[in-house]
Design a protein around this motif. Sequence first.
Motif, short mmCIF file in Angstrom:
data_model
loop_
_atom_site.label_atom_id
_atom_site.label_comp_id
_atom_site.label_asym_id
_atom_site.label_seq_id
_atom_site.Cartn_x
_atom_site.Cartn_y
_atom_site.Cartn_z
N PHE A 12 10.53 9.56 6.33
CA PHE A 12 10.22 10.01 7.69
C PHE A 12 10.13 8.90 8.72
O PHE A 12 10.04 9.16 9.91
N GLY A 13 10.09 7.65 8.28
CA GLY A 13 9.91 6.52 9.19
C GLY A 13 8.51 5.97 9.05
O GLY A 13 7.55 6.72 8.90
N PRO A 14 8.35 4.65 9.10
CA PRO A 14 7.04 4.04 8.83
C PRO A 14 5.99 4.32 9.90
O PRO A 14 4.80 4.18 9.64
N LEU A 15 6.40 4.70 11.09
CA LEU A 15 5.42 4.95 12.15
C LEU A 15 5.33 6.42 12.52
O LEU A 15 4.82 6.77 13.58
N ALA A 16 5.79 7.31 11.64
CA ALA A 16 5.78 8.74 11.92
C ALA A 16 4.40 9.32 11.56
O ALA A 16 3.89 9.08 10.47
N GLY A 17 3.84 10.06 12.48
CA GLY A 17 2.57 10.75 12.23
C GLY A 17 1.47 9.78 11.83
O GLY A 17 1.28 8.74 12.46
N PRO A 18 0.73 10.11 10.78
CA PRO A 18 -0.39 9.27 10.36
C PRO A 18 0.01 8.11 9.45
O PRO A 18 -0.87 7.42 8.93
N LEU A 19 1.30 7.89 9.23
CA LEU A 19 1.72 6.85 8.29
C LEU A 19 1.31 5.45 8.74
O LEU A 19 1.01 4.60 7.92
N GLU A 20 1.29 5.21 10.03
CA GLU A 20 0.87 3.88 10.50
C GLU A 20 -0.61 3.64 10.22
O GLU A 20 -1.01 2.54 9.85
N LEU A 21 -1.43 4.69 10.34
CA LEU A 21 -2.86 4.56 10.04
C LEU A 21 -3.08 4.37 8.54
O LEU A 21 -3.91 3.55 8.13
N ILE A 22 -2.32 5.10 7.73
CA ILE A 22 -2.42 4.94 6.28
C ILE A 22 -2.00 3.53 5.88
O ILE A 22 -2.64 2.90 5.02
N TRP A 23 -0.95 3.01 6.52
CA TRP A 23 -0.51 1.64 6.24
C TRP A 23 -1.61 0.64 6.56
O TRP A 23 -1.90 -0.26 5.78
N LEU A 24 -2.24 0.82 7.72
CA LEU A 24 -3.29 -0.10 8.14
C LEU A 24 -4.50 -0.03 7.21
O LEU A 24 -5.06 -1.06 6.82
N LEU A 25 -4.92 1.17 6.84
CA LEU A 25 -6.07 1.31 5.95
C LEU A 25 -5.78 0.74 4.56
O LEU A 25 -6.65 0.11 3.94
N THR A 26 -4.56 0.94 4.07
CA THR A 26 -4.18 0.37 2.78
C THR A 26 -4.15 -1.15 2.86
O THR A 26 -4.60 -1.84 1.93
N LEU A 27 -3.66 -1.69 3.96
CA LEU A 27 -3.65 -3.14 4.15
C LEU A 27 -5.06 -3.71 4.16
O LEU A 27 -5.35 -4.70 3.48
N ILE A 28 -5.95 -3.09 4.90
CA ILE A 28 -7.33 -3.58 4.98
C ILE A 28 -8.01 -3.51 3.61
O ILE A 28 -8.70 -4.45 3.19
N THR A 29 -7.79 -2.42 2.89
CA THR A 29 -8.39 -2.27 1.57
C THR A 29 -7.85 -3.30 0.59
O THR A 29 -8.61 -3.93 -0.15
N ALA A 30 -6.54 -3.49 0.58
CA ALA A 30 -5.93 -4.45 -0.34
C ALA A 30 -6.36 -5.88 -0.02
O ALA A 30 -6.68 -6.67 -0.92
N GLN A 31 -6.41 -6.21 1.26
CA GLN A 31 -6.82 -7.57 1.65
C GLN A 31 -8.28 -7.82 1.28
O GLN A 31 -8.63 -8.89 0.78
N THR A 32 -9.13 -6.85 1.50
CA THR A 32 -10.55 -7.00 1.15
C THR A 32 -10.73 -7.14 -0.35
O THR A 32 -11.47 -8.02 -0.81
N ALA A 33 -10.07 -6.28 -1.12
CA ALA A 33 -10.18 -6.37 -2.58
C ALA A 33 -9.63 -7.70 -3.08
O ALA A 33 -10.20 -8.31 -3.99
N TRP A 34 -8.53 -8.17 -2.49
CA TRP A 34 -7.94 -9.45 -2.89
C TRP A 34 -8.91 -10.60 -2.65
O TRP A 34 -9.06 -11.48 -3.49
N LEU A 35 -9.57 -10.60 -1.50
CA LEU A 35 -10.50 -11.68 -1.21
C LEU A 35 -11.72 -11.61 -2.11
O LEU A 35 -12.26 -12.66 -2.52
N ILE A 36 -12.18 -10.41 -2.46
CA ILE A 36 -13.31 -10.28 -3.38
C ILE A 36 -12.94 -10.79 -4.78
O ILE A 36 -13.69 -11.53 -5.40
N VAL A 37 -11.77 -10.40 -5.26
CA VAL A 37 -11.34 -10.83 -6.60
C VAL A 37 -11.14 -12.33 -6.62
O VAL A 37 -11.51 -13.00 -7.59
N ARG A 38 -10.58 -12.90 -5.58
CA ARG A 38 -10.35 -14.35 -5.56
C ARG A 38 -11.64 -15.14 -5.50
O ARG A 38 -11.71 -16.26 -5.99
N ARG A 39 -12.69 -14.59 -4.91
CA ARG A 39 -13.97 -15.30 -4.83
C ARG A 39 -14.74 -15.25 -6.14
O ARG A 39 -15.47 -16.14 -6.48
N THR A 40 -14.57 -14.15 -6.90
CA THR A 40 -15.37 -13.98 -8.11
C THR A 40 -14.71 -14.56 -9.35
O THR A 40 -15.38 -14.77 -10.35
N HIS A 41 -13.40 -14.78 -9.33
CA HIS A 41 -12.73 -15.30 -10.54
C HIS A 41 -12.14 -16.64 -10.30
O HIS A 41 -11.72 -17.06 -9.36
#
Length: 163
Positions: A134-163
């Motif tokens: 449908f296209g990366p910016l169609a409907g709520p896909l841009e918001l889903i992309w942003l939320l997934t990015l924030i979640t992945a970046q946060t989890a990555w920084l947590i894992v890198r700090r603890t291990h």
Amino acid sequence: MSSRTRTRGGAAVHTVRIPRQRGRRGSDPFVVVVPQRPSLTHQAFAGLALMLWDHRRALAPTGFAVLALVAGFLLHTIAWWSGLVLAPLAAGPLVWLLVMQRRRRGTGSVLAWRIGVTVLATSALTWLALAAGFGPLAGPLELIWLLTLITAQTAWLIVRRTH
């Protein structure tokens, strides 16, 4: 620009030639090289580039998210039907979770991290399939992309700090 001051070999250095002095006909002229000062914009971009290069491992999920955004746009532009091909891949992380739980049963925090990684990977692959269709910016896909990015970046920084 006068013939006395001319940029040679690039925009970063000016060469100023001083004409020969009277009485010294056999000698070569003096050459004075004056470096040009970089602009404030150039310094800001250079500083930003150095900072991004120094922290490139910490920003890996952001790089992958931008790459997925570009890939989703290109897939949508070139072949919209590629979303139909990518849709079954979204079940891959669920299969991985079932196989891992069957081989090595995880409990507590191990199970929580496995479920978290599965949910994150499933949402990313589902987004990629929908973005290709449908296209990366169609409907709520841009918001889903942003939320997934924030979640992945946060989890990555947590894992890198603890291990």
